[in-house]
Design a protein around this motif. Structure first.
Motif, PDB file in Angstrom:
ATOM      1  N   UNK A  40       0.841  -1.205   0.000  1.00  0.00           N
ATOM      2  CA  UNK A  40       0.000   0.000   0.000  1.00  0.00           C
ATOM      3  C   UNK A  40       0.874   1.253   0.000  1.00  0.00           C
ATOM      4  N   UNK A  41       1.861   1.289   0.882  1.00  0.00           N
ATOM      5  CA  UNK A  41       2.750   2.455   0.979  1.00  0.00           C
ATOM      6  C   UNK A  41       3.496   2.683  -0.336  1.00  0.00           C
ATOM      7  N   UNK A  42       4.035   1.619  -0.896  1.00  0.00           N
ATOM      8  CA  UNK A  42       4.768   1.715  -2.165  1.00  0.00           C
ATOM      9  C   UNK A  42       3.865   2.234  -3.280  1.00  0.00           C
ATOM     10  N   UNK A  43       2.671   1.639  -3.407  1.00  0.00           N
ATOM     11  CA  UNK A  43       1.763   2.044  -4.478  1.00  0.00           C
ATOM     12  C   UNK A  43       1.296   3.493  -4.317  1.00  0.00           C
ATOM     13  N   UNK A  44       0.979   3.887  -3.103  1.00  0.00           N
ATOM     14  CA  UNK A  44       0.550   5.277  -2.884  1.00  0.00           C
ATOM     15  C   UNK A  44       1.652   6.263  -3.270  1.00  0.00           C
ATOM     16  N   UNK A  45       2.893   5.958  -2.896  1.00  0.00           N
ATOM     17  CA  UNK A  45       4.017   6.822  -3.280  1.00  0.00           C
ATOM     18  C   UNK A  45       4.158   6.902  -4.797  1.00  0.00           C
ATOM     19  N   UNK A  46       4.062   5.758  -5.459  1.00  0.00           N
ATOM     20  CA  UNK A  46       4.194   5.727  -6.920  1.00  0.00           C
ATOM     21  C   UNK A  46       3.059   6.493  -7.601  1.00  0.00           C
ATOM     22  N   UNK A  47       1.825   6.286  -7.133  1.00  0.00           N
ATOM     23  CA  UNK A  47       0.685   6.977  -7.743  1.00  0.00           C
ATOM     24  C   UNK A  47       0.738   8.482  -7.485  1.00  0.00           C
ATOM     25  N   UNK A  48       1.168   8.882  -6.308  1.00  0.00           N
ATOM     26  CA  UNK A  48       1.285  10.325  -6.026  1.00  0.00           C
ATOM     27  C   UNK A  48       2.301  10.975  -6.962  1.00  0.00           C
ATOM     28  N   UNK A  49       3.406  10.302  -7.209  1.00  0.00           N
ATOM     29  CA  UNK A  49       4.396  10.818  -8.153  1.00  0.00           C
ATOM     30  C   UNK A  49       3.846  10.867  -9.579  1.00  0.00           C
ATOM     31  N   UNK A  50       3.159   9.806  -9.971  1.00  0.00           N
ATOM     32  CA  UNK A  50       2.652   9.709 -11.344  1.00  0.00           C
ATOM     33  C   UNK A  50       1.472  10.646 -11.610  1.00  0.00           C
ATOM     34  N   UNK A  51       0.546  10.746 -10.676  1.00  0.00           N
ATOM     35  CA  UNK A  51      -0.678  11.517 -10.885  1.00  0.00           C
ATOM     36  C   UNK A  51      -0.490  13.001 -10.598  1.00  0.00           C
ATOM     37  N   UNK A  52       0.371  13.339  -9.660  1.00  0.00           N
ATOM     38  CA  UNK A  52       0.599  14.736  -9.312  1.00  0.00           C
ATOM     39  C   UNK A  52      -0.257  15.204  -8.146  1.00  0.00           C
ATOM     40  N   UNK A  53      -0.019  16.446  -7.725  1.00  0.00           N
ATOM     41  CA  UNK A  53      -0.632  17.005  -6.518  1.00  0.00           C
ATOM     42  C   UNK A  53      -2.129  17.241  -6.644  1.00  0.00           C
ATOM     43  N   UNK A  54      -2.660  17.291  -7.862  1.00  0.00           N
ATOM     44  CA  UNK A  54      -4.091  17.568  -8.047  1.00  0.00           C
ATOM     45  C   UNK A  54      -4.967  16.369  -7.688  1.00  0.00           C
ATOM     46  N   UNK A  55      -4.375  15.211  -7.474  1.00  0.00           N
ATOM     47  CA  UNK A  55      -5.142  14.014  -7.154  1.00  0.00           C
ATOM     48  C   UNK A  55      -5.040  13.687  -5.672  1.00  0.00           C
ATOM     49  N   UNK A  56      -6.129  13.243  -5.106  1.00  0.00           N
ATOM     50  CA  UNK A  56      -6.198  12.786  -3.719  1.00  0.00           C
ATOM     51  C   UNK A  56      -6.380  11.270  -3.728  1.00  0.00           C
ATOM     52  N   UNK A  57      -5.850  10.628  -2.687  1.00  0.00           N
ATOM     53  CA  UNK A  57      -5.947   9.175  -2.582  1.00  0.00           C
ATOM     54  C   UNK A  57      -6.507   8.790  -1.226  1.00  0.00           C
ATOM     55  N   UNK A  58      -7.285   7.715  -1.209  1.00  0.00           N
ATOM     56  CA  UNK A  58      -7.804   7.125   0.023  1.00  0.00           C
ATOM     57  C   UNK A  58      -7.663   5.617  -0.108  1.00  0.00           C
ATOM     58  N   UNK A  59      -7.550   4.958   1.028  1.00  0.00           N
ATOM     59  CA  UNK A  59      -7.524   3.497   1.016  1.00  0.00           C
ATOM     60  C   UNK A  59      -8.680   2.966   1.849  1.00  0.00           C
ATOM     61  N   UNK A  60      -9.154   1.814   1.448  1.00  0.00           N
ATOM     62  CA  UNK A  60     -10.208   1.107   2.166  1.00  0.00           C
ATOM     63  C   UNK A  60      -9.631  -0.216   2.632  1.00  0.00           C
TER      64      UNK A  60
END
Length: 129
Positions: A40-60
């Motif tokens: 989860x931590x790895x994927x969130x870091x990768x997606x934040x880098x790829x998507x940029x600051x305009x995207x928000x992420x949540x986990x369930x």
């Protein structure tokens, strides 16, 4: 309608679902699944880098019934399959312990990459040779 993220089609073998939304959007959308906290931590870091600051992420956190992949092999099953598929090679290399150990390592590496065993199984199973 609630803005709280909802799980979409939970998959077996995953502990978390990752959701994303673009700034200003009301609803989260499915992004990916994660097998464990490290994933989860790895994927969130990768997606934040790829998507940029305009995207928000949540986990369930998915229900526990989905956490274990029903297709996981036990070590006994994996070893039995290894011996079955390599019976001639094992006979020919009966005394070559380093080669047998390397073959087991390569086999379990393939099982892990193919999703047939977990990273935890791969990292904790002792080599039987």
């Amino acid at each position: 309608m609630s803005n709280k993220p909802q799980a979409y089609e939970p998959a077996e073998g995953y502990k978390y679902q990752i959701l994303t939304k673009y700034a200003g959007e009301k609803a989260y959308e499915h992004c990916d699944y994660a097998r464990d906290d490290a994933d989860k931590k790895h994927l969130l870091n990768e997606y934040r880098l790829a998507y940029g600051a305009a995207f928000k992420f949540k986990t369930i956190l998915l229900p526990q019934k989905y956490w274990k992949d029903k297709g996981e092999l036990t070590k006994a099953q994996a070893l039995a399959n290894f011996r079955l598929y390599n019976v001639d090679w094992l006979k020919e290399n009966k005394k070559d312990i380093p080669a047998r150990r390397q073959a087991w390592h390569d086999y379990t590496d393939m099982l892990c990459k193919d999703g047939q065993i977990t990273k935890e199984q791969y990292n904790t199973w002792d080599n039987p040779f």
